[in-house]
Design a protein around this motif. Sequence first.
Motif, mmCIF file in Angstrom:
data_model
loop_
_atom_site.group_PDB
_atom_site.id
_atom_site.type_symbol
_atom_site.label_atom_id
_atom_site.label_comp_id
_atom_site.label_asym_id
_atom_site.label_seq_id
_atom_site.Cartn_x
_atom_site.Cartn_y
_atom_site.Cartn_z
ATOM 1 N N ASN A 161 0.835 -1.207 0.000
ATOM 2 C CA ASN A 161 0.000 0.000 0.000
ATOM 3 C C ASN A 161 0.868 1.255 0.000
ATOM 4 O O ASN A 161 0.558 2.238 -0.696
ATOM 5 C CB ASN A 161 -0.920 -0.010 1.221
ATOM 6 N N SER A 164 2.334 1.725 -3.466
ATOM 7 C CA SER A 164 1.345 2.257 -4.391
ATOM 8 C C SER A 164 1.110 3.741 -4.143
ATOM 9 O O SER A 164 0.999 4.537 -5.089
ATOM 10 C CB SER A 164 0.029 1.481 -4.248
ATOM 11 N N SER A 224 0.084 6.189 4.854
ATOM 12 C CA SER A 224 0.459 4.777 4.674
ATOM 13 C C SER A 224 1.779 4.471 5.381
ATOM 14 O O SER A 224 1.939 3.399 5.967
ATOM 15 C CB SER A 224 0.564 4.457 3.177
ATOM 16 N N GLN A 423 -0.213 -3.097 -8.697
ATOM 17 C CA GLN A 423 -0.535 -3.403 -7.304
ATOM 18 C C GLN A 423 -1.324 -4.706 -7.204
ATOM 19 O O GLN A 423 -1.076 -5.534 -6.323
ATOM 20 C CB GLN A 423 -1.327 -2.255 -6.680
ATOM 21 N N ASP A 427 -0.028 -7.991 -5.255
ATOM 22 C CA ASP A 427 -0.865 -8.530 -4.189
ATOM 23 C C ASP A 427 -1.246 -9.985 -4.478
ATOM 24 O O ASP A 427 -1.314 -10.804 -3.552
ATOM 25 C CB ASP A 427 -2.126 -7.675 -4.033
#
Length: 450
Positions: A161, A164, A224, A423, A427
């Motif tokens: 995260n 990103s 984040s 992303q 993931d």
Amino acid sequence: MNPKLSNVVLKWLVILIACLAMARMGAAQQAPPYLLTLQDAIQKGLQANLNVLVAGTHVEEAEGTRMRRLSAALLPHVNAQAYANMQNRDLRAFGISFPGIPDVVGPFSNYYLGVYAQQNIVDLQSYRGLKASEDALNANKLDYQEARDLIVRAIAGLYLNAQSASARAEAAQSRVTDSNVLLKLARDKHDAGTATGVDVLRAQVQLANDRQALLVAQNQLKQSLLTLARNLGMNPGAPLELAESLRFGLINQPAAETLVSAALLTRSDYLSLAIQREALVEQQRASHARSYPKLSVNGNIGGIGRSIGGLETTGLVQGQIDFTVFDRDRDGEAQELASRVKRIDDQIADLKRGIEEDIREALLNLESAAEQVDVAREGQDLAQRELELSQDRFQAGSANNVEVVTAQDELARAQENYIVAVQSHVDAKFVLARAMGDTEKNIAEFEKKP
């Protein structure tokens, strides 16, 4: 000391302390940010996470339980005893009464020193209980590994995260840079009389929008990193930067059947259930062995006498057999254990299906995300080319900057599409690493640079 002089000294001390504090704060503010890699983040997360720490104590507790059962049932028990007595005896109370003999005799003393030992020779119930505790210990070790795998997956997701968010901030910064260039171009053309004030105003609006988007992206990046630092046990106020940027990397995708078979041999949660079942089976055997005879040997050796110097050696060696004649409780215990075995069998079957589902879903997402990355990369290249062409047309005077602004919006969408696709692909790799078991090792393998 002169009061005036004391006030001056105190004043200068306060100023000196304040200067030192400001210097320390300045040094802290100028401290270089900590460059955090994914593997570093995983290690810090494992060291700080409460669930991992608690799971570690469960392993230690299970080891203690195993040692207690081993000591209580199968190892020899040895203890020593010593005493010195000074006593009177009421013979009449024991029914002893003769003419000429006093009712109370004493006082007299005696001394004793002895060692007692006991050893079980055959005790199948205790032996099966020990085996069950060993299986429970192994299951707790696997549960500890499962807790680590879950935290590794969670930390990897938080790091992703942040990556990103960093990529979005970089893209937003690049759009602000382009908007500044295009605004300067619009002003130059307006000054040259080849563009209108509307063109300048339109470029200013686009720059304002891009600067707003940049501020939002930068704030999301800070948030984040704050969340990541909190979950790593780091000071949330410490400066932190990511050492690894968001990137796309393909991995070899074996057949789902191969991965499922391998996962059933490495998934700690699946193996833990299997060992828990073995522990229950050992408990069933221990319950059945309650009716078996138990053979033990015990004895003692010591000395007893009226004085320390007059101790006479005494001892005993005794073999003993114990067996249960009637015990209705065993039927209820057997029913309890049978229901637990059935329950854990259902859990094993359900988890096996869940593992296969996770692996197949991760493989589907990997394949789809890889295709999305290709399409998004192509779209980003086309959007960049469209922006360059529209800029050239505006500079040549063959069009106003409506095309330029439109191309800028298209590029922003294309950049976001690419970030989302990459992303999703990363993931999906993390999900596959978790589904396969040994998450930390698999993530490190997947994230190796080609």
